[in-house]
Design a protein around this motif. Structure first.
Motif, PDB file in Angstrom:
ATOM      1  N   ALA A  96     -47.297  25.625  34.649  1.00 22.97           N
ATOM      2  CA  ALA A  96     -48.066  24.906  35.669  1.00 22.97           C
ATOM      3  C   ALA A  96     -49.254  25.747  36.075  1.00 22.97           C
ATOM      4  O   ALA A  96     -49.240  26.984  35.929  1.00 22.97           O
ATOM      5  N   GLY A  97     -50.271  25.060  36.572  1.00 26.59           N
ATOM      6  CA  GLY A  97     -51.529  25.713  36.931  1.00 26.59           C
ATOM      7  C   GLY A  97     -51.378  26.795  37.985  1.00 26.59           C
ATOM      8  O   GLY A  97     -52.217  27.696  38.087  1.00 26.59           O
ATOM      9  N   ASP A  98     -50.289  26.755  38.754  1.00 25.72           N
ATOM     10  CA  ASP A  98     -50.142  27.745  39.833  1.00 25.72           C
ATOM     11  C   ASP A  98     -49.238  28.912  39.443  1.00 25.72           C
ATOM     12  O   ASP A  98     -48.788  29.674  40.295  1.00 25.72           O
ATOM     13  N   ARG A  99     -48.976  29.070  38.131  1.00 30.77           N
ATOM     14  CA  ARG A  99     -48.055  30.135  37.719  1.00 30.77           C
ATOM     15  C   ARG A  99     -48.733  31.322  37.026  1.00 30.77           C
ATOM     16  O   ARG A  99     -48.055  32.202  36.490  1.00 30.77           O
ATOM     17  N   ALA A 100     -50.070  31.354  37.024  1.00 28.09           N
ATOM     18  CA  ALA A 100     -50.751  32.523  36.441  1.00 28.09           C
ATOM     19  C   ALA A 100     -50.485  33.734  37.339  1.00 28.09           C
ATOM     20  O   ALA A 100     -50.592  33.642  38.556  1.00 28.09           O
ATOM     21  N   THR A 101     -50.132  34.865  36.704  1.00 31.56           N
ATOM     22  CA  THR A 101     -49.690  36.045  37.454  1.00 31.56           C
ATOM     23  C   THR A 101     -50.506  37.251  37.005  1.00 31.56           C
ATOM     24  O   THR A 101     -50.814  37.374  35.816  1.00 31.56           O
TER      25      THR A 101
ATOM     26  N   LEU B  25     -48.086  14.535  44.008  1.00 30.20           N
ATOM     27  CA  LEU B  25     -49.548  14.471  43.844  1.00 30.20           C
ATOM     28  C   LEU B  25     -50.184  15.762  44.350  1.00 30.20           C
ATOM     29  O   LEU B  25     -51.135  16.280  43.771  1.00 30.20           O
ATOM     30  N   ARG B  26     -49.639  16.305  45.429  1.00 33.39           N
ATOM     31  CA  ARG B  26     -50.188  17.502  46.062  1.00 33.39           C
ATOM     32  C   ARG B  26     -50.167  18.708  45.127  1.00 33.39           C
ATOM     33  O   ARG B  26     -50.934  19.645  45.321  1.00 33.39           O
ATOM     34  N   ARG B  27     -49.321  18.680  44.117  1.00 34.69           N
ATOM     35  CA  ARG B  27     -49.262  19.816  43.194  1.00 34.69           C
ATOM     36  C   ARG B  27     -50.519  19.897  42.331  1.00 34.69           C
ATOM     37  O   ARG B  27     -50.807  20.914  41.722  1.00 34.69           O
TER      38      ARG B  27
ATOM     39  N   VAL C   2     -44.355  15.573  37.234  1.00 32.87           N
ATOM     40  CA  VAL C   2     -43.010  15.763  36.688  1.00 32.87           C
ATOM     41  C   VAL C   2     -42.042  15.012  37.598  1.00 32.87           C
ATOM     42  O   VAL C   2     -42.023  15.226  38.807  1.00 32.87           O
ATOM     43  N   LEU C   3     -41.280  14.095  37.016  1.00 29.88           N
ATOM     44  CA  LEU C   3     -40.443  13.197  37.805  1.00 29.88           C
ATOM     45  C   LEU C   3     -39.002  13.274  37.339  1.00 29.88           C
ATOM     46  O   LEU C   3     -38.728  13.538  36.171  1.00 29.88           O
TER      47      LEU C   3
ATOM     48  N   VAL D   1     -47.931   7.177  44.422  1.00 30.36           N
ATOM     49  CA  VAL D   1     -48.954   7.386  43.383  1.00 30.36           C
ATOM     50  C   VAL D   1     -48.877   8.863  43.019  1.00 30.36           C
ATOM     51  O   VAL D   1     -49.229   9.719  43.829  1.00 30.36           O
ATOM     52  N   VAL D   2     -48.366   9.168  41.829  1.00 28.59           N
ATOM     53  CA  VAL D   2     -48.065  10.567  41.518  1.00 28.59           C
ATOM     54  C   VAL D   2     -49.119  11.275  40.676  1.00 28.59           C
ATOM     55  O   VAL D   2     -49.158  12.504  40.625  1.00 28.59           O
ATOM     56  N   THR D   3     -49.944  10.515  39.993  1.00 31.32           N
ATOM     57  CA  THR D   3     -51.012  11.152  39.219  1.00 31.32           C
ATOM     58  C   THR D   3     -52.081  10.116  38.950  1.00 31.32           C
ATOM     59  O   THR D   3     -51.829   8.911  39.070  1.00 31.32           O
TER      60      THR D   3
END
Lengths: 338, 338
Positions: A155-160, B33-35, B41-42, B122-124
């Motif tokens: 996921a886009g937020d997992r770069a470390t 959606l906030r991610r 991913v559902l 609305v997820v994406t």
């Protein structure tokens, strides 16, 4: 059927049924679609990944691809980037009245072939025909559904900090192919779009190396914009080295000519992969084994933010040794690129 | 942001991010959606139902609804008709450059409100802006995903000789509302679109009465076309009685005036329900308990084909006692109705 698409092909009546039977079913045939319901019933174990995209590319046929192939590749890639194996596509056609049937047929054949290559089924769809002038030829929406095969998913937020930043091949090919076609430019070496479904390469990578931190395809906005999104989401600095970034000489040349930066041009068959340093070589070996990723290479490193509270940013180390901040794409380089 | 939609709002760059943050996230807010990934991913237990639709309705705002609401209702209903509880929507906006931001904002607010009412996230999504003239204002694609709650699910091929044919309310409202607006006709009693999400009514029906054979919403092509599809898929004769078919007097009047047949007009908030004879009354009781289906009524019966080898057909018993074959919609009564 007529040699042009008529309004009533989208009416839901007899003509629609004929279009579905003679064109869509024939090219997308699979057991679920054949049931001819208003939707599809699917079974998928565990978590599913879903992504949607509307394709508006102009021209519809371009060097290296067409809107049909692109509609598969674009969505298949987005689903794959979520750590999933793409399985199903939905397909919504929006057609301008009067579109030559021959053109629609070519696009549908091409979409069908791309779906078979990627191993996905088009399970349900929708066709709307709007009066002449209400849409420019043809737009296609695809929504892809896949089976998530790793947990946690990339996921886009997992770069470390410390991670290696890899790219699967050359940058800018799709953007320059579209632009040069539109402007009627001919280069000595023709530039082809790189559009391709990357799901087989991604699956090999995920099965071989289950701790991939980030996977993203640098489409609209290019490498620079996508890396910015990752840097912001992960709150890190992505440092990339100009001399390591692969760009074909003809793309480099075309970009100079047109005043474009290949780092901001769309790609449709490349991905960014961010992995722990210790796994960088293993990731590159797996990537290079795929025919679409033979040019995979390392382009940089993820760093901690230089100051506390700094938001994510992308830094380019230039060939002359300087450092330059790479922002997100501002404005629009090229409308209707995908 | 500008007071008009600019090309770079669809570029994937900074302006796109702003549009997503200030408009879409605000109105569709939910944890997935906030991610802000390129997809969602559902988790859904068991079988899933998927349906897609592209909405092109003209005008964008019409009596009783707008393209935003319709984009939710249409897809939510298609998913519900498959025996499923709709859970998630994807949303692809295709916008003409220069569209007033105020108009886009109203549509997005309306879409968000309709999604909340229907209980779906609305997820994406995806936003494309095409140059002025390349699309007429705004098109929206939604793909819906739901959880199938009955097995076997209702399906078009499950109508059985002896079954009762029920309808959830009056026919033709949506079609006539659009057409009269477009033609600038004003009736004494204004005709409103019936557009609504039927998923709560359908869920009550499925949970109360698990052996519903067929559920379908008679949208494009109307009751006559949808019943033909069912008759063909199930290889039966659907016999309906003209005097039992509910049509509002103002719709009847408008149809006479315009030379239209309400049986072929689109509906966006009605469903056909086919159940075993013994369950007809129970089904009607459940349906009428829902505020959107108070006018639910029986309109006919499923019969075996009269001759061996006959394909499915729809027969209308007229007020005068005669019988008339009702074909599928031929031609296009009304483009851009949904």
């Amino acid at each position: 059927m007529s040699d042009k698409v008529l309004l009533d092909y989208g009416s839901g009546g007899k003509a629609s049924q004929r279009l579905i039977g003679e064109l869509f079913l024939k090219n997308f045939d699979n057991p679920e679609l054949r049931r001819m319901n208003d939707g599809a019933v699917l079974s998928l174990p565990g978590k599913i990944a879903v992504s949607t995209d509307t394709f508006t590319v102009d021209p519809i046929f371009f060097p290296g691809g067409d809107i049909g192939r692109l509609s598969v590749h674009g969505t298949v890639n987005d689903v794959a980037m979520m750590g999933a194996v793409p399985r199903y596509l939905t397909c919504g056609f929006l057609i301008e009245e009067g579109l030559p049937m021959e053109l629609l047929t070519s696009v549908v054949e091409s979409l069908g072939a791309a779906a078979r290559e990627a191993g996905v089924w088009v399970v349900t769809g929708d066709t709307k025909v709007v009066p002449k002038g209400a849409a420019d030829k043809l737009f296609i929406n695809t929504t892809g559904i896949g089976e998530v095969i790793v947990d946690p998913a990339p996921a886009g937020d997992r770069a470390t900090a410390g991670d290696a930043i890899l790219i699967s091949g050359t940058l800018g090919d799709h953007g320059l192919a579209i632009l040069s076609t539109r402007q009627g430019l001919a280069f000595e070496t023709p530039v082809l779009s790189d559009c391709a479904s990357l799901n087989h390469a991604i699956e090999a990578l995920l099965r071989g190396l289950p701790d991939v931190h980030v996977l993203r395809d640098p489409t609209r906005g290019g490498l620079a914009t996508t890396l910015n999104e990752i840097a912001i989401a992960s709150n890190v600095t992505c440092e990339i080295v100009e001399d390591l970034i692969p760009v074909r000489p003809e793309v480099r040349g075309g970009c100079s000519l047109l005043g474009l930066d290949p780092l901001y041009l769309a790609n449709e068959g490349k991905f960014i992969c961010i992995v722990p340093e210790a796994q960088a070589e293993a990731a590159l070996t797996i990537m290079r084994a795929d025919p679409l990723c033979t040019g995979a290479t390392r382009i940089g490193t993820v760093m901690a933010p230089e100051k506390a509270g700094q938001t994510g940013r992308v830094v380019l180390k230039t060939g002359l040794g300087g450092k330059r901040l790479l922002g997100m794409l501002e404005g629009e380089q090229l409308p209707r690129i995908c």
